[in-house]
Design an enzyme around this catalytic site. Structure first.
Site, mmCIF file in Angstrom:
data_model
loop_
_atom_site.group_PDB
_atom_site.id
_atom_site.type_symbol
_atom_site.label_atom_id
_atom_site.label_comp_id
_atom_site.label_asym_id
_atom_site.label_seq_id
_atom_site.Cartn_x
_atom_site.Cartn_y
_atom_site.Cartn_z
ATOM 1 C CG LEU A 12 16.739 9.772 -10.957
ATOM 2 C CD1 LEU A 12 17.671 10.637 -11.733
ATOM 3 C CD2 LEU A 12 15.861 10.603 -10.306
ATOM 4 C CB SER A 130 -0.740 4.199 -3.289
ATOM 5 O OG SER A 130 -1.685 3.536 -4.143
ATOM 6 C CE LYS A 184 1.221 1.498 -1.841
ATOM 7 N NZ LYS A 184 1.519 0.431 -2.678
ATOM 8 C CG HIS A 187 -3.298 1.017 -0.497
ATOM 9 N ND1 HIS A 187 -2.600 0.338 -1.563
ATOM 10 C CD2 HIS A 187 -3.865 2.060 -0.999
ATOM 11 C CE1 HIS A 187 -3.124 0.846 -2.690
ATOM 12 N NE2 HIS A 187 -4.044 1.953 -2.365
ATOM 13 C CG ASN A 188 -0.183 -2.612 -2.194
ATOM 14 O OD1 ASN A 188 -0.471 -1.601 -1.992
ATOM 15 N ND2 ASN A 188 1.057 -3.115 -2.637
ATOM 16 C CD GLU A 191 -3.091 -2.518 -5.552
ATOM 17 O OE1 GLU A 191 -2.774 -1.315 -4.945
ATOM 18 O OE2 GLU A 191 -2.231 -3.253 -6.042
ATOM 19 N NE ARG A 446 -8.218 -26.702 20.467
ATOM 20 C CZ ARG A 446 -8.049 -26.177 21.463
ATOM 21 N NH1 ARG A 446 -8.921 -25.722 22.189
ATOM 22 N NH2 ARG A 446 -6.687 -26.135 21.870
HETATM 23 C C1 6PG Z 1 0.111 1.124 -5.815
HETATM 24 C C2 6PG Z 1 0.440 -0.208 -5.870
HETATM 25 C C3 6PG Z 1 1.903 -0.619 -6.324
HETATM 26 C C4 6PG Z 1 2.011 -2.280 -6.392
HETATM 27 C C5 6PG Z 1 1.037 -2.690 -7.708
HETATM 28 C C6 6PG Z 1 1.633 -4.097 -8.129
HETATM 29 O O1 6PG Z 1 -0.633 1.391 -4.514
HETATM 30 O O2 6PG Z 1 0.478 2.060 -6.493
HETATM 31 O O3 6PG Z 1 -0.176 -1.030 -4.976
HETATM 32 O O4 6PG Z 1 2.425 -0.199 -5.197
HETATM 33 O O5 6PG Z 1 3.274 -2.246 -6.783
HETATM 34 O O6 6PG Z 1 -0.100 -2.820 -7.554
HETATM 35 O O7 6PG Z 1 1.480 -5.006 -7.156
HETATM 36 P P1 6PG Z 1 1.607 -6.524 -7.511
HETATM 37 O O8 6PG Z 1 2.638 -6.622 -8.279
HETATM 38 O O9 6PG Z 1 1.855 -7.572 -6.190
HETATM 39 O O10 6PG Z 1 0.121 -6.764 -8.118
#
Ligand code: 6PG
Length: 468
Positions: A12, A130, A184, A187-188, A191, A446
């Site tokens: 929580l 996310s 995911k 995705h990151n 990001e 090579r």
């Molecule tokens: C999301 C983000 C999240 C992630 C942060 C921090 O999709 O909500 O990706 O999951 O924890 O972006 O990531 P870093 O600490 O590696 O920058």
């Protein structure tokens, strides 16, 4: 109280509390669990009616409070804690119950947990969530992977709580095993790439165009109304307007230039290397966080080397080119991430539908962007598309913007402004779109020093030469 709550959630913290309140807002009853009594009480206070939202510290009564098959989501830190929580729940669960790990767990950990729990008749989902704390409360993008049959029990809740894009929920069943965590993770990685590119463009606008924070706020704000519309561009605009409560000026100028990371971007790069899929814009974004951490060394090195004074350029034209270049590099970053997903899907048997993934990224998540609607369409038109750069609908977008990227990369190189993400995106593009690369020479080298053999353009077979 027994058997009455629709959904259970362990952990929580901010994310967990917000997620459970979101579940309750959507008409489901939910029960939270945490070892920390303060967090439990905070949720009970905030939830209001305990017949709708309740919480406790004890695993046995928590599990007993849930209707079967139980749907228990974990929003706890990735790693050992996930295993500890699973072990604490296991003695109280029944066959057919469902555990959903909503954290950023490493995908092979999810595979291990899924196999372990399957033996015990428990369904395990790895579901990337996310959107940060606000997303958890108002509607995140959710990326679940696991048993397709068990998903039917989770689906109504996830569809209700997820973000909506034009009424469509930003969640769908993605595939078996760790498909959700894998998606995911990528995705990151994307990001990381988009954030790195945005920071480079900020640097360029500031150093080459002398844009003030106010002008940066306006520029990114305007961009956010056009083709670059995205969560990251939107918050970037807002960041430049944030005053520093502890001093003069804007907060952004006072923040230490060392970016931290929890590892998901690095995992994306590492796994792309394992798969043999190039994602250099993501790789460089990870490296830049590492270079940023070397602050003391950077300060010493800064004193040792001269750097050209950037030649000032006309603001309007710079802003125009920067917008186009950023759009170009965003496309390249998504292209690399989607390419990795396509390959991982084959390698790990995820059977991912890339169009569906782009679809659930259109709202709620950190990389949501107008571009994702176009990416969705591109994969709808050709579900087997190996790379976005091969999509007819992207050819014109790239052709329109690549020249701006070329100009700015050249400017950055001449004027000593590091643009590693942008130049990388451009180099990737130039290499990926070259029918002939000079790697014939590498094959010759090579074979020269190691008799590694080579193939020929004009004849079938494997060749070796006794080089002079
Ligand atoms: C999301 C983000 C999240 C992630 C942060 C921090 O999709 O909500 O990706 O999951 O924890 O972006 O990531 P870093 O600490 O590696 O920058």
């Amino acid at each position: 109280m027994a058997d009455t709550y629709d959904f259970g959630l362990v952990g929580l913290g901010v994310m967990g509390r917000n997620f459970i309140l979101n579940v309750a807002d959507n008409g489901f009853t939910a029960f939270g669990n945490d070892l920390d009594e303060e967090k439990v009480n905070a949720l009970i206070d905030e939830g209001g009616d305990t017949s709708k939202v309740n919480a406790n510290v004890d695993a046995a009564t928590f599990v007993a409070a849930l209707s079967t098959p139980r749907k228990i989501m974990l929003l706890v830190p990735a790693g050992k804690v996930v295993d500890i929580v699973i072990e604490s729940l296991l003695p109280h669960l029944d066959e057919g119950d469902i555990i959903i790990d909503g954290g950023n767990s490493f995908f092979t950990d999810t595979d291990r947990r899924e196999a372990y729990l399957k033996e015990k008749g428990i369904n395990f989902f790895g579901a990337g969530v996310s959107g940060g704390a606000k997303g958890a409360r108002k509607g995140p993008s959710i990326m679940p992977g696991g048993s397709r049959e068990a998903y039917q029990y989770v689906k109504p809740i996830f569809e209700a709580v997820s973000a909506k894009y034009k009424g469509e929920p930003c969640v769908t069943y993605l595939g078996p095993k760790s498909a959700g965590n894998y998606v995911k993770m990528v995705h990151n990685g994307i990001e990381y790439g988009l954030m790195q590119l945005t920071s480079e463009i900020y640097d360029l606008l500031k150093k080459a165009g002398d844009l003030s924070n106010g002008e940066l706020h306006k520029t990114f704000g305007t961009w956010n109304e056009g083709r670059l519309q995205s969560f990251l561009v939107e918050i970037t605009s807002k960041i430049f307007a944030q005053d520093d409560e502890l001093g003069d000026g804007q907060l952004v100028d006072k923040i230490l230039d060392k970016a931290k990371q929890k590892g998901t971007g690095k995992w994306t790069s590492q796994n792309a290397m394992d798969l043999g899929i190039p994602v250099p814009t993501i790789d460089i974004a990870v490296s830049m966080r590492e270079i940023s951490a070397l602050k003391d060394e950077r300060i010493k090195a800064d004193e040792l080397y001269d750097r050209p004074t950037p030649e000032t350029v006309v603001k309007d034209s710079l802003v125009q080119k920067a917008e186009a270049a950023l759009y170009f590099a965003f496309i390249i970053t998504y292209a690399q991430g989607m390419h990795q997903l396509a390959d991982a899907s084959k390698e790990y048997g995820y059977e991912l539908e890339l169009g569906e993934i782009a679809k659930i990224w259109r709202a709620g998540c950190i990389i949501r962007a107008a571009l994702l609607a176009d990416i969705t369409e591109a994969f709808k038109a050709d579900s087997e598309l190996p790379n976005l750069l091969l999509s007819p609908s992207f050819v014109s977008k790239v052709k329109e913007t690549v020249d701006a990227a070329r100009e700015l990369v050249a400017y950055g190189a001449t004027n000593g402004i590091p643009l590693p993400g942008l130049s990388n995106a451009l180099t990737y593009f130039d290499a990926y779109t070259s029918g002939r690369l000079p790697l014939n020479l590498i094959q010759a080298q090579r074979d020269f020093f190691g008799s590694h053999t080579y193939e020929r353009l004009d004849k079938e077979g494997i060749f070796h030469t006794e080089w002079e």
